[in-house]
Design an enzyme around this catalytic site. Structure first.
Site, mmCIF file in Angstrom:
data_model
loop_
_atom_site.group_PDB
_atom_site.id
_atom_site.type_symbol
_atom_site.label_atom_id
_atom_site.label_comp_id
_atom_site.label_asym_id
_atom_site.label_seq_id
_atom_site.Cartn_x
_atom_site.Cartn_y
_atom_site.Cartn_z
ATOM 1 C CB VAL A 159 13.393 -8.022 -21.132
ATOM 2 C CG1 VAL A 159 12.193 -8.893 -20.857
ATOM 3 C CG2 VAL A 159 13.512 -7.748 -22.637
ATOM 4 C CB ALA A 160 15.339 -2.520 -21.511
ATOM 5 N NE ARG A 161 20.176 -2.178 -16.547
ATOM 6 C CZ ARG A 161 20.463 -3.469 -16.749
ATOM 7 N NH1 ARG A 161 19.482 -4.337 -16.912
ATOM 8 N NH2 ARG A 161 21.708 -3.873 -16.781
ATOM 9 C CG ASP A 185 13.709 -10.058 -16.465
ATOM 10 O OD1 ASP A 185 13.489 -11.050 -15.744
ATOM 11 O OD2 ASP A 185 14.858 -9.637 -16.722
ATOM 12 C CD GLU A 190 15.600 -5.152 -10.839
ATOM 13 O OE1 GLU A 190 16.732 -5.664 -10.674
ATOM 14 O OE2 GLU A 190 15.112 -4.965 -11.966
ATOM 15 C CG HIS A 212 16.907 -7.980 -13.538
ATOM 16 N ND1 HIS A 212 17.267 -6.700 -13.254
ATOM 17 C CD2 HIS A 212 17.582 -8.295 -14.670
ATOM 18 C CE1 HIS A 212 18.135 -6.256 -14.157
ATOM 19 N NE2 HIS A 212 18.332 -7.218 -15.034
ATOM 20 N N GLY A 214 17.264 -13.430 -15.993
ATOM 21 C CA GLY A 214 17.530 -14.056 -17.283
ATOM 22 C C GLY A 214 18.940 -14.593 -17.428
ATOM 23 C CB ALA A 215 22.172 -13.128 -17.312
#
Length: 528
Positions: A159-161, A185, A190, A212, A214-215
């Site tokens: 879930v980083a990059r 994620d 992308e 991607h 989450g935010a």
């Protein structure tokens, strides 16, 4: 005092902006080009960005007034790894980590075992989770060779990059069964291109994939704006940062304990510089101010693993009244070194003899040889005193504690005190004789100085000191008289400190009147 200015070049929630506007001057200017941001940044104490505005070395150099740069996001391109570690421990997992920048003390406090290499880490993993930005050194960090070293049937999370884990290598390991499952994620491209390894991972039955986002929910956008704005307001008010990327990590439970003590220690440092100084011709000289200190933490405070915020607070307080240098947890050691300040931190968990659950004591120590102080003395508090024997540095002691969120000073020199180190204070060293309080209050009243609070501090001597008839030492320039068994001028040695909270700065002329007309041994004015 003018409110600090904050530049917000990107969108923040209305609630976040409202938080900023309660105490700060907010300049919301969306759509600025990079050169436009750099041109105006010298005006601001804080900068809040999201993803569009790039904070470069040139921008930071131009921001000569900047005290904080905040990013409204989850860390810097990734979740702070300690957060996941705490969750895993809560689920009964044993956590090991590889991080060349991690503090061993913080890791130990979080029950995380640090290892030194991938070869040591990978064979032990049942679950491998990545928390690193994407850069040249981290691209394909987990590739075919690394995956082969994993324990069979292990699982991976990214879930980083995208690009930190080689997607083709992961897909092959899933197909072979060496890796039992993965949660992803983030992807190299992308959205993933059709037919690519990333697209095949998304379709794989043993992969849980999210795009991607989450935010990207309304709630996440709201929460991150509020959180970052709360921290900016706090930092500009002198509070600790909860998630600074260029300072040691402070665990949540330690943060709650440290925060009020940071304010206390800063006040103690400032009080030390202003109280233990002497006046000469109207200008304060700090040549007699020590630069070697002992900072003792007693009781529950001694159990904390990270006391660097307290060290930084002391350095900030010591120089606040004599320098405009902005001292933070990031630069405190550099500032101390430049000014010759040495702080020896000590801990004592034995609180059996203490009235308070946690106590901090600041004590000056004499250097091996006397040297000019590195302090720039401009702007320190005024003082006037009778001439006489100078104080020894061994008696320059300040102790304090926190009650609720309020800082309190319990000892100042040889006097047992109880006062809140806040605002303008008049500290009068005098003989405790009838009518003294009335005389001081009356004189201040004639000068239109309002007293909001007052306390009287008696001498606090050990039994050995009482038996020896030890002389009191007072701030530099004041007279020393016997503490017990009488004194040469018949005052019976009943000395005390009168600490008055007043509503304004007290002029040098008023200080002189207190000293000459009422017979105060020494008067200090302190601004905290």
């Amino acid at each position: 005092m003018n409110a600090s200015k904050v530049l917000v070049p990107e969108k923040l929630s209305a609630e976040g902006l409202s938080l900023l506007q309660t105490t700060l001057e907010v300049d919301e200017r969306k759509g600025l080009a990079a050169d436009e941001v750099q041109a105006i940044i010298p005006q601001y104490e804080a900068l809040i960005v999201r993803s569009e505005t790039k904070v470069t070395a040139e921008l930071l150099k131009a921001g000569t007034r900047l005290k904080v740069v905040a990013r409204a996001g989850v860390g810097t391109d990734n979740i702070v790894g300690i957060t996941v570690a705490r969750m895993a421990i809560g689920l009964g997992m044993r956590v090991i980590a590889l991080d060349p920048y991690a503090s061993p003390a913080i890791a130990q406090a979080a029950n995380v075992s640090l290892v030194n290499s991938m070869d040591e880490l990978l064979p032990s993993c049942d679950w491998l989770t990545i928390h690193t930005p994407l850069m040249a050194s981290t691209k394909d960090l987990i590739g075919e060779a690394e995956i082969a070293k994993l324990k069979p049937k292990s699982r991976l999370l990214n879930v980083a990059r995208g690009g930190v884990i080689n997607e083709a290598a992961l897909l092959a390991a899933l197909e072979s069964g060496h890796v039992a499952g993965a949660g992803i994620d983030v992807f190299t491209t992308e959205p993933p291109e059709p037919g690519s390894a990333a697209a095949n991972l998304i379709a794989h039955p043993r992969v849980v994939a999210t795009p991607h986002l989450g935010a990207s929910t309304v709630e996440a956008q709201e929460n991150v704006s509020i959180d970052v704005c709360e921290q900016v307001v706090g930092i500009l008010a002198g509070d600790l940062p909860r998630s600074a990327v260029n300072a040691p990590l402070i665990l949540p439970e330690e943060f709650k304990t440290l925060q009020p003590f940071v304010r206390l220690v800063e006040k103690m440092g400032s009080l030390y510089t202003q109280y233990f100084s002497r006046s000469s011709g109207g200008a304060t000289e700090l040549a007699e101010t020590a630069t070697t200190f002992e900072l003792l933490y007693e009781g529950a405070l001694a159990t904390l693993t990270n006391t660097k915020p307290l060290f930084a607070a002391l350095v900030k307080g010591l120089i606040a009244s004599v320098s405009s240098t902005n001292v933070t947890i990031v630069n405190a050691e550099i500032v101390a070194r430049e000014r010759g300040i040495v702080v020896n931190e000590q801990k004592s968990r034995d609180a059996s003899s203490q009235t308070y659950s946690s106590l901090v004591t600041l004590r000056a120590r004499s250097a091996p040889s006397r040297a000019p102080s590195p302090f720039d003395a401009r702007g320190a508090g005024r003082s006037a005193s009778a001439s006489g024997k100078k104080a020894g540095r061994a008696d320059r002691v300040i102790s304090g504690y926190v009650s609720g969120d309020q800082a309190n000073i319990s000892r100042l020199g040889r006097f047992a005190t109880s006062f809140n180190p806040e605002g303008h204070l008049v500290i009068a060293h005098n003989y405790d004789t009838p009518g003294m309080i009335g005389k001081v209050g009356g004189l201040l009243g004639t000068e239109s100085v309002n007293i909001s609070a007052m306390s009287v501090a008696p001498v606090s001597l050990t039994e050995a000191e009482k038996e020896n008839g030890k002389y009191l030492s007072v701030p530099s320039g004041a007279a020393s008289t016997p503490a017990v068994n009488g004194s040469a001028d018949g005052k019976n040695g009943n000395e005390s400190l009168m600490i008055l909270s007043v509503d304004q700065d007290v002029s040098g002329a008023v200080v002189k009147r207190l000293n000459e007309e009422i017979g105060i041994l020494r008067v200090n004015t302190v601004a905290l």
